[in-house]
Design an enzyme around this catalytic site. Structure first.
Site, PDB file in Angstrom:
ATOM      1  CE  LYS A  74      -2.004  -0.667   3.982  1.00  0.00           C
ATOM      2  NZ  LYS A  74      -1.696  -1.939   4.598  1.00  0.00           N
ATOM      3  NE  ARG A 106      -4.961  -1.242   9.571  1.00  0.00           N
ATOM      4  CZ  ARG A 106      -3.776  -0.773   9.153  1.00  0.00           C
ATOM      5  NH1 ARG A 106      -3.669   0.409   8.640  1.00  0.00           N
ATOM      6  NH2 ARG A 106      -2.711  -1.530   9.233  1.00  0.00           N
ATOM      7  NE  ARG A 166       7.131  -3.844   6.524  1.00  0.00           N
ATOM      8  CZ  ARG A 166       5.857  -3.429   6.492  1.00  0.00           C
ATOM      9  NH1 ARG A 166       5.369  -2.845   5.409  1.00  0.00           N
ATOM     10  NH2 ARG A 166       5.074  -3.640   7.529  1.00  0.00           N
ATOM     11  NE  ARG A 200       6.108  -1.537  10.557  1.00  0.00           N
ATOM     12  CZ  ARG A 200       5.030  -1.314   9.815  1.00  0.00           C
ATOM     13  NH1 ARG A 200       5.147  -0.733   8.628  1.00  0.00           N
ATOM     14  NH2 ARG A 200       3.835  -1.637  10.241  1.00  0.00           N
ATOM     15  NE  ARG A 202       1.039  -5.237  11.442  1.00  0.00           N
ATOM     16  CZ  ARG A 202       2.077  -5.007  10.632  1.00  0.00           C
ATOM     17  NH1 ARG A 202       3.176  -5.706  10.744  1.00  0.00           N
ATOM     18  NH2 ARG A 202       2.004  -4.092   9.709  1.00  0.00           N
TER      19      ARG A 202
END
Ligand code: AMP
Length: 214
Positions: A13, A87, A127, A160, A171
């Site tokens: 995104k 969301r 990531r 992260r 998540r």
């Protein structure tokens, strides 16, 4: 124009929002980036939301909507790409109310970047983010030239907290449960378009460009 980009964590995104903004000059509004910046600054908002973000839980709707109202108030005459927001159904309805009240407008287009849970886990565990300039890398598909260092500024790359495997699964579940009503809301308004998030970023962007001009 007001555009919403929705997709699971790791669907790209943020990357797609940047590409759209570079092409159109629209503003990029990412609630996730906004919250992370506040957490790093240890601002009153950052302190209030840190626990939710670290645990992979959604920040309460009223906080998200308050922050968004503030942003829209300051930028109400500009094109905006909303990334990672709304969301929940309450946020989607709240966003429409804010846009209606502040500028007598509504969302023009909602793009859903679809990706499976398997692909999400694979992508997010690889990531890494530059602690200095925020550039995003992927150890598999877009590794840095030197291990642990940013290509742009030589900043330190970090993972992260919410990209650790157990939090990723949480998540994804949170995302799935809260998102279906949001998709339904926009489907009924005939604003929802779906793109295949498993493709390479430039191919995903091709699809989105087609929707913007269509
Ligand atoms: P993201 O970078 O979009 O994956 O967001 C990171 C984290 O910020 C999420 O796991 C949530 O804790 C929080 N967050 C971001 N956007 C929202 C939102 N629209 N509603 C609630 N929580 C959010």
């Amino acid at each position: 124009m007001k555009i919403v980009l929705i997709g699971p964590p790791g669907s790209g995104k943020g990357t797609q929002a940047e590409l759209v903004c570079n092409k159109t000059g629209f503003l990029h509004y990412s609630t996730g980036d906004h919250f992370r910046a506040h957490i790093i600054q240890k601002s009153p908002l950052g302190i209030k939301i840190e626990e939710y973000v670290t645990k992979g839980l959604l920040v309460p709707d009223e906080i998200v909507l308050e922050v968004t109202d503030e942003f829209i108030k300051e930028n109400n005459n500009k094109g905006i790409v909303f990334d990672g927001f709304p969301r929940t159904l309450t946020q989607a309805e709240g966003l429409d109310n804010i846009l209606r009240n502040r500028m007598n407008q509504l969302i023009d287009l909602v793009v859903f970047i679809k990706l499976s849970q398997e692909e999400v886990i694979k992508r997010l565990s690889a990531r890494r983010v530059c602690a200095n300039c925020g550039t995003i890398y992927n150890l598999i598909s877009h590794p840095p030239k030197f291990n642990g260092k940013c290509d742009n500024c030589e900043g330190r790359l970090y993972q992260r907290n919410d990209d650790k495997p157990e939090t990723i699964i949480k998540r994804f579940r949170v995302y799935e449960q809260s998102l279906e009503p949001v998709l339904d809301y926009y489907r009924k308004q005939q604003k929802l378009q779906v793109v295949n998030g498993a493709l390479a970023p430039d191919k995903v962007f091709e699809q989105i460009k087609g929707l913007l001009s269509g």
